[in-house]
Design a protein around this motif. Structure first.
Motif, PDB file in Angstrom:
ATOM      1  N   HIS A  49       0.720  -1.347   0.137  1.00  0.00           N
ATOM      2  CA  HIS A  49      -0.108  -0.025  -0.027  1.00  0.00           C
ATOM      3  C   HIS A  49       0.936   1.075  -0.071  1.00  0.00           C
ATOM      4  O   HIS A  49       0.588   2.173  -0.781  1.00  0.00           O
ATOM      5  CB  HIS A  49      -1.001   0.017   1.183  1.00  0.00           C
ATOM      6  N   ALA A  50       1.847   1.247   0.753  1.00  0.00           N
ATOM      7  CA  ALA A  50       2.841   2.352   0.859  1.00  0.00           C
ATOM      8  C   ALA A  50       3.422   2.582  -0.525  1.00  0.00           C
ATOM      9  O   ALA A  50       3.617   3.781  -1.065  1.00  0.00           O
ATOM     10  CB  ALA A  50       3.869   2.273   1.876  1.00  0.00           C
ATOM     11  N   ASP A  51       4.113   1.592  -0.988  1.00  0.00           N
ATOM     12  CA  ASP A  51       4.602   1.827  -2.295  1.00  0.00           C
ATOM     13  C   ASP A  51       3.594   2.091  -3.542  1.00  0.00           C
ATOM     14  O   ASP A  51       4.084   3.094  -4.285  1.00  0.00           O
ATOM     15  CB  ASP A  51       5.093   0.198  -2.818  1.00  0.00           C
ATOM     16  N   LEU A  52       2.311   1.777  -3.709  1.00  0.00           N
ATOM     17  CA  LEU A  52       1.477   2.100  -4.472  1.00  0.00           C
ATOM     18  C   LEU A  52       1.129   3.569  -4.194  1.00  0.00           C
ATOM     19  O   LEU A  52       0.840   4.344  -5.270  1.00  0.00           O
ATOM     20  CB  LEU A  52       0.010   1.170  -4.341  1.00  0.00           C
ATOM     21  N   ALA A  53       1.116   3.961  -2.973  1.00  0.00           N
ATOM     22  CA  ALA A  53       0.846   5.473  -2.790  1.00  0.00           C
ATOM     23  C   ALA A  53       1.857   6.217  -3.244  1.00  0.00           C
ATOM     24  O   ALA A  53       1.692   7.135  -3.587  1.00  0.00           O
ATOM     25  CB  ALA A  53       0.697   5.578  -0.919  1.00  0.00           C
ATOM     26  N   GLU A  54       3.081   5.912  -2.982  1.00  0.00           N
ATOM     27  CA  GLU A  54       4.300   6.638  -3.362  1.00  0.00           C
ATOM     28  C   GLU A  54       4.142   6.824  -4.929  1.00  0.00           C
ATOM     29  O   GLU A  54       4.859   7.963  -5.115  1.00  0.00           O
ATOM     30  CB  GLU A  54       5.377   5.892  -2.847  1.00  0.00           C
ATOM     31  N   ARG A  55       3.936   5.679  -5.547  1.00  0.00           N
ATOM     32  CA  ARG A  55       3.772   5.655  -7.071  1.00  0.00           C
ATOM     33  C   ARG A  55       2.506   6.379  -7.626  1.00  0.00           C
ATOM     34  O   ARG A  55       2.426   6.530  -8.774  1.00  0.00           O
ATOM     35  CB  ARG A  55       3.904   4.514  -7.483  1.00  0.00           C
ATOM     36  N   GLY A  56       1.741   7.008  -6.749  1.00  0.00           N
ATOM     37  CA  GLY A  56       0.304   7.408  -7.121  1.00  0.00           C
ATOM     38  C   GLY A  56      -0.529   6.584  -7.756  1.00  0.00           C
ATOM     39  O   GLY A  56      -1.396   6.927  -8.649  1.00  0.00           O
ATOM     40  N   ARG A  57      -0.490   5.267  -7.326  1.00  0.00           N
ATOM     41  CA  ARG A  57      -1.401   4.029  -7.925  1.00  0.00           C
ATOM     42  C   ARG A  57      -2.429   3.635  -6.920  1.00  0.00           C
ATOM     43  O   ARG A  57      -2.978   2.543  -6.734  1.00  0.00           O
ATOM     44  CB  ARG A  57      -0.536   2.917  -8.160  1.00  0.00           C
ATOM     45  N   LEU A  58      -3.002   4.389  -5.994  1.00  0.00           N
ATOM     46  CA  LEU A  58      -3.821   3.937  -5.174  1.00  0.00           C
ATOM     47  C   LEU A  58      -5.239   3.751  -5.781  1.00  0.00           C
ATOM     48  O   LEU A  58      -6.261   3.112  -5.078  1.00  0.00           O
ATOM     49  CB  LEU A  58      -4.240   5.170  -3.866  1.00  0.00           C
ATOM     50  N   GLU A  59      -5.636   4.432  -6.957  1.00  0.00           N
ATOM     51  CA  GLU A  59      -6.837   3.762  -7.507  1.00  0.00           C
ATOM     52  C   GLU A  59      -6.656   2.530  -8.005  1.00  0.00           C
ATOM     53  O   GLU A  59      -7.540   1.834  -7.949  1.00  0.00           O
ATOM     54  CB  GLU A  59      -7.164   4.627  -8.934  1.00  0.00           C
ATOM     55  N   GLU A  60      -5.435   2.015  -8.407  1.00  0.00           N
ATOM     56  CA  GLU A  60      -5.280   0.481  -8.579  1.00  0.00           C
ATOM     57  C   GLU A  60      -5.612  -0.312  -7.305  1.00  0.00           C
ATOM     58  O   GLU A  60      -6.130  -1.381  -7.561  1.00  0.00           O
ATOM     59  CB  GLU A  60      -3.905   0.272  -9.287  1.00  0.00           C
TER      60      GLU A  60
END
Length: 129
Positions: A49-60
């Motif tokens: 989750h932290a990695d996805l948030a950092e990459r701007g991928r929270l919609e995924e």
């Protein structure tokens, strides 16, 4: 006096008691193993989750959560996010891959040698499967 019958009954009772104790021990060990696997998965989830948030991928991540955890179909999720069902399936795969790698990272952090990672990943999923 029922000597042989009493002895047979006592032996049967002892065997059942030993079997139950063994089963309780196995149940406790399995519960411990499942708790460990859940802790690994929870840590992996936080990492992913932290990695996805950092990459701007929270919609995924949201697509993954709604499809995998809540059981919504892509045909419901897609229009609400302005995506096609195929794009939603791709988003789910991206998050699944991120989680899989995060499980490996969590196990590495626990000191699991690289040569044992595949087996330990399978063990984590098997215990929770």
């Amino acid at each position: 006096d029922g000597g042989p019958e009493l002895a047979d009954r006592a032996a049967g009772d002892l065997a059942r008691a030993l079997e139950a104790a063994g089963m309780e021990e196995q149940d406790a060990e399995l519960a411990f193993e499942r708790a460990w696997a859940l802790a690994v998965l929870n840590d992996a989830h936080a990492r992913a989750h932290a990695d996805l948030a950092e990459r701007g991928r929270l919609e995924e991540y949201e697509i993954f959560r709604r499809q995998v955890i809540e059981g919504e179909g892509y045909e419901t999720i897609a229009p609400s996010l302005g995506r096609t069902p195929q794009q939603c399936a791709g988003a789910k795969r991206l998050v699944t891959q991120a989680l899989r790698e995060a499980v490996r990272e969590s196990l590495r952090a626990d000191g699991v040698p690289e040569s044992e990672l595949d087996a330990e990943v399978a063990r984590v999923y098997g215990l929770l499967g």
